[in-house]
Design a protein around this motif. Sequence first.
Motif, mmCIF file in Angstrom:
data_model
loop_
_atom_site.group_PDB
_atom_site.id
_atom_site.type_symbol
_atom_site.label_atom_id
_atom_site.label_comp_id
_atom_site.label_asym_id
_atom_site.label_seq_id
_atom_site.Cartn_x
_atom_site.Cartn_y
_atom_site.Cartn_z
ATOM 1 N N SER A 517 -38.684 8.384 -25.911
ATOM 2 C CA SER A 517 -38.596 7.465 -24.769
ATOM 3 C C SER A 517 -37.289 7.691 -24.031
ATOM 4 C CB SER A 517 -38.663 6.009 -25.237
ATOM 5 O OG SER A 517 -39.849 5.764 -25.971
ATOM 6 N N ILE A 518 -37.356 7.711 -22.708
ATOM 7 C CA ILE A 518 -36.173 7.857 -21.860
ATOM 8 C C ILE A 518 -35.673 6.480 -21.453
ATOM 9 C CG2 ILE A 518 -35.289 8.757 -19.669
ATOM 10 C CD1 ILE A 518 -37.413 10.917 -19.802
ATOM 11 N N ASP A 519 -34.402 6.205 -21.724
ATOM 12 C CA ASP A 519 -33.774 4.940 -21.356
ATOM 13 C C ASP A 519 -34.636 3.752 -21.804
ATOM 14 O OD1 ASP A 519 -31.858 3.233 -20.132
ATOM 15 O OD2 ASP A 519 -33.109 3.107 -18.329
ATOM 16 N N PRO A 520 -34.907 3.627 -23.102
ATOM 17 C CA PRO A 520 -35.833 2.577 -23.574
ATOM 18 C C PRO A 520 -35.316 1.159 -23.366
ATOM 19 C CG PRO A 520 -34.713 3.615 -25.418
ATOM 20 C CD PRO A 520 -34.361 4.429 -24.213
ATOM 21 N N ASP A 521 -33.990 0.978 -23.285
ATOM 22 C CA ASP A 521 -33.423 -0.361 -23.122
ATOM 23 C C ASP A 521 -33.090 -0.695 -21.674
ATOM 24 O OD1 ASP A 521 -33.610 -0.996 -25.819
ATOM 25 O OD2 ASP A 521 -31.678 -0.075 -26.283
ATOM 26 N N ASN A 522 -33.573 0.135 -20.750
ATOM 27 C CA ASN A 522 -33.435 -0.146 -19.313
ATOM 28 C C ASN A 522 -31.984 -0.332 -18.864
ATOM 29 O OD1 ASN A 522 -36.215 -0.044 -18.690
ATOM 30 N ND2 ASN A 522 -36.488 -2.147 -19.390
ATOM 31 N N TRP A 523 -31.151 0.625 -19.243
ATOM 32 C CA TRP A 523 -29.777 0.600 -18.758
ATOM 33 C C TRP A 523 -29.665 1.187 -17.355
ATOM 34 C CZ3 TRP A 523 -26.092 -2.289 -20.548
ATOM 35 C CH2 TRP A 523 -26.090 -2.667 -21.903
ATOM 36 N N LEU A 524 -30.627 1.991 -16.951
ATOM 37 C CA LEU A 524 -30.562 2.670 -15.667
ATOM 38 C C LEU A 524 -31.550 2.078 -14.677
ATOM 39 C CD1 LEU A 524 -29.104 4.735 -17.524
ATOM 40 C CD2 LEU A 524 -30.149 6.542 -16.164
ATOM 41 N N LEU A 525 -31.172 2.108 -13.419
ATOM 42 C CA LEU A 525 -32.105 1.783 -12.346
ATOM 43 C C LEU A 525 -32.946 3.024 -12.093
ATOM 44 C CD1 LEU A 525 -33.099 -0.149 -10.148
ATOM 45 C CD2 LEU A 525 -31.292 0.739 -8.656
#
Length: 660
Positions: A517-525
């Motif tokens: 998973s890419i950026d699973p914790d939603n740190w990026l817009l």
Amino acid sequence: MPALFRIPRTSAFSALLFCLFTATVWAAPAKPQLQITNYVISADLDPSVNRLTATADVTFTALEDLTAPTFELNNGLQLTKATDAKGQPLESERLTNNSTVRFTLVTPLPKGTSTTFHFEYAGTLKGAETSPVEGIKLAAIEDPISILLYAGRWFPMTGLFTNRFTSEMHIRVPADYRVIGSGSGVAAAKSLPGNRTEHTFKWAKPGFPGTIIAGKFIEPITAGNMRVYVTEKHKEYAHDFASQAEREYLFMSGTFGQPESTHMNLVELPDDAVSAAWAPEIAAIAGGRIAARNEQRLLSNTLAHQWWGSQVSPATMNDAWITNGMSRYTELMYLEDSAGKTAFQNAITDISAGALAYDTEPLTTIGRLDPFSPQFQSMTLEKGAMVFHMLRWEMGNEVFLKFLRTLITQYTDKSIHSSNVESLAESQSNIELQAFFAQWLDGTGAPAFADKYSVFRLGDNKGFRTVGAITQDLDLFRMPIELRIETDGKTEIRRVDVSGSDSQYSIETFGRPRRISIDPDNWLLKSTPDLAVRVAVLRGQQQVAQGDLTAALVEYQKALDANKNSSLAAYRIGEIFIMQRNYQSAANSFRDAQRGDGDPRWVEVWSHIELGRIFDCTGQRDRAVNEYRLAVQTNDNTQGAINEARALMQAPYKCQRNDN
């Protein structure tokens, strides 16, 4: 900025909608002509005739050679006299198209010169008839609550939310009114003839002490540093309101340090005005929101302006993302602390939708837009919050919090530029952040990530090597991202630097990777199919807020085009049909919402309630009660849904009909 809500909404959507007033675009703001440094204002409020009578001595410094200084002033107020520092009359021209008064000077005022103009003015302030923001009540002398909000331009001003000033105000009201302003407690109210009183407020630090609220408030209720002013109608909610505010205030004080003042006034606003307003020592919330007990996030956002807006302010409107964004992000930080990571993550998803709703203008040029327009609000609040969220990921939590405290300390009672934030962030973190700020402040859009990889078994039972590449569509993008590798054994987390449209990586794990998973914790817009649905729905909600139901339906249809099973889009379409009294189509849409993807979860309970209301409106009480019973059985009390359903089981919903 002020506020306007409608329920039910997802929390972040509501928090954005409270700021959306007009879509008017104004020309790029001219370079400031003058800097106002101090006011001495004497004002008489007469709610019986909706009248304000006032004088203002305005001290300012010319920032260029001045021949025609201009001040903003509410169109409902007429100048009866204006004189210069020598008492000579000033020739003025009223410009109602932008709520300003322009003066023509016989002798130009040289750059760097400080002087004082004296104004005498009066007028009727009622509803939103003369508001500088079309359709929004910001200044009104009414019973039982009169509001003179800073943004209502009830005194001659310039540099909305950017020109810091000191003030001394003398406010006269009927004796049964209490008055709240910045710098309260200077002196006891002075009795005047005619059963009136005069209240004095002094604010000696450069800031925005331009809000006065007067009303028939009961004796203030105190909790810690909080003093709550409410009308008799809402007194039963005052203690809970104060306790909630005290918890939020203590969290923010522990996070950012003590604000400029150690006490806060929580004040009730009329329901037909904005939903929230702030000033030094003041957090004002609409009475209906207090009574509904759903003001937690709105209140935390409003309180956050004591640090982000009052203590530190934007140098220009191009820098408004700093204070608006941090007020929104403070709201989310408190949510994380009080409600946990899941609530925080859900809120970040909604904030991301707001950040992308109108992302066509770089944050560093946003000042050319009307500060109350949907695009300005969406960008400065939501994208601004996401900039700080991503900065927290880059810097690490401990360094990020130290950076925020240092920013507050270095710029207390000062204006701040975007470049100051970048410089301080780099010095505090020892990270080169030029690419970060170039992407998120000077650019638009968000990357759409994809991952392609192959897995190879290593010899001698050493595990597996995953070789892959992260692709995205922004050629200039550069930022670290997180990969979550779920294996046959434990889950592995890796940080991968992404630069450009194609970034290679190689990761070794003992267990065979099953999912990455890419950026699973939603740190990026980032741009995702799910977010495309939320963006379309949000834009539709904004169209509803502006009264354009046809445009709203177009946006909701875009959401269904992106995801035909979107429960949220179907629910919002049902709301439109109810507004149009197209009950059969509305019922169909709410059924579609229940059969959809179930995102968000609250759609189920509120769809049952809306169906029950439809049955009540069409004379089918048994079916209505059944829907309300099903709503209760969901055990989902989002926005008080279960409370609403139980009340409707006891008494049928009363349909409102227009007679025109």
